[in-house]
Design a protein around this motif. Structure first.
Motif, PDB file in Angstrom:
ATOM      1  N   ILE A  55       0.912  -1.367  -0.191  1.00  0.00           N
ATOM      2  CA  ILE A  55       0.148   0.045   0.239  1.00  0.00           C
ATOM      3  C   ILE A  55       0.771   1.073  -0.135  1.00  0.00           C
ATOM      4  N   ASP A  58       1.021   1.987  -3.621  1.00  0.00           N
ATOM      5  CA  ASP A  58      -0.402   2.460  -4.013  1.00  0.00           C
ATOM      6  C   ASP A  58      -0.356   3.936  -3.660  1.00  0.00           C
ATOM      7  N   ASN A  76      -2.128  -5.712  -2.089  1.00  0.00           N
ATOM      8  CA  ASN A  76      -2.702  -5.534  -0.789  1.00  0.00           C
ATOM      9  C   ASN A  76      -2.513  -6.881  -0.036  1.00  0.00           C
ATOM     10  N   LEU A  82      -3.925  -3.734  -5.966  1.00  0.00           N
ATOM     11  CA  LEU A  82      -3.522  -2.283  -5.371  1.00  0.00           C
ATOM     12  C   LEU A  82      -4.312  -1.302  -6.287  1.00  0.00           C
ATOM     13  N   ARG A  84      -4.964   1.925  -6.686  1.00  0.00           N
ATOM     14  CA  ARG A  84      -4.492   3.190  -7.316  1.00  0.00           C
ATOM     15  C   ARG A  84      -3.533   2.685  -8.303  1.00  0.00           C
ATOM     16  N   PHE A  85      -2.475   1.546  -8.107  1.00  0.00           N
ATOM     17  CA  PHE A  85      -1.516   1.183  -9.150  1.00  0.00           C
ATOM     18  C   PHE A  85      -2.335   0.903 -10.433  1.00  0.00           C
ATOM     19  N   SER A 252      -9.135   2.993  -1.217  1.00  0.00           N
ATOM     20  CA  SER A 252      -8.289   3.364  -2.429  1.00  0.00           C
ATOM     21  C   SER A 252      -9.433   2.940  -3.634  1.00  0.00           C
TER      22      SER A 252
END
Length: 285
Positions: A55, A58, A76, A82, A84-85, A252
């Motif tokens: 994270i 991320d 995660n 992840l 945002r990735f 996220s």
């Protein structure tokens, strides 16, 4: 020789825009406090590397700090992907991150080669692996002695290695134990290093069989940040905050909720908040 610094000073002195940075940790001793300070200082165009980005990567990607990521697993841990990735890869938000994916074996060998000052790592691996189709930095060479085909990848020699550890002494030597992953190799491979620690002591006392001690001459900056690995764990100090990892999946999943969470929990906070966050986890494992 290691220099004792405040967190903001250590990041300002050692991490610049465009640097390659290894925030290493393998489930245990993940350096969250430094990653948050990098975000607060608005670093950009970083090439980040790690065997198991979770994270903090991320967060760095979602806040626009990262240009490229070199890694061997991203997720995660215990929860899922992840988000945002993935948003960066699929939609270019906030930036389109470049990736270089490897196996764990390749990353570990590449750090070790970097620590030894070698240009590449040579090992048995990648036979029949599809990563060779998408990663041009995976090559094969023939052993000059046996004729065996071996894999080769560039060594990892980051500008900066960032790790968390249990203790430092007054000289700046660093003590780690438990699952230490490739933290030692990353520090030895890097030009500079930042090590956050739970405490500074006069003497390390009894040393367990799996302990690692990095002498002060291998470390650039030492920063005392109690709780600095949260929500991961630090053996003998506090356990893993599983609820925080579960919460991150929800936070996220949406750009607005992510941005609001980062504003409240990172941009408006300093390193002292980590001690408060781990107070209920002390001695949990």
């Amino acid at each position: 020789m290691a220099k004792f610094q405040a967190l903001a000073e250590a990041v300002a002195d050692n991490i610049s825009d465009g640097d390659s940075v290894a925030f290493e940790g393998f489930t245990h001793l993940i350096p969250h406090a430094v990653a948050h300070e990098v975000i607060r200082q608005g670093r950009r165009d970083l090439t980040v590397m790690r065997m198991t980005p979770d994270i903090i990567y991320d967060q760095l990607i979602g806040m626009g700090c990262v240009k490229k990521m070199i890694f061997s697993f991203a997720g995660n841990p215990g929860v899922g992907l992840l988000r945002r990735f993935r948003d960066s890869l699929e939609n270019g938000w906030p930036l389109q991150v470049e990736i270089e994916e490897h196996s764990h074996a390749a990353m570990a060998n590449a750090y070790e080669a970097g620590a030894a000052g070698l240009p590449c790592a040579v090992f048995r691996g990648y036979r029949g692996a599809e990563l060779t189709r998408v990663n041009p930095n995976i090559k094969f060479i023939k052993c000059p002695f046996t004729g065996e085909e071996l894999a080769a990848v560039p060594s990892l020699r980051p500008d900066v290695a960032v790790i968390h550890a249990q203790k430092a002494n007054a000289k700046g030597d660093v003590f780690m134990e438990g699952i230490t992953g490739v933290q030692k190799e990353a520090v030895l491979a890097a030009k500079r290093s930042i090590v956050t620690v739970e405490e500074v002591v006069d003497d390390f006392g009894a040393i367990s069989p799996n302990a690692t001690v990095l002498p002060s001459w291998t470390v650039t900056s030492v920063v005392k940040v109690p709780g600095g690995a949260h929500p991961s764990y630090t053996q003998s100090y506090y356990g893993r905050d599983n609820a925080a990892y579960i919460e991150w999946d929800k936070v996220s999943s949406d750009r607005d909720s992510f941005t609001a969470w980062m504003e409240e929990n990172v941009l408006k906070q300093g390193p002292e908040v980590f001690a408060t966050r781990v107070a209920h986890l002390k001695n949990a494992g």
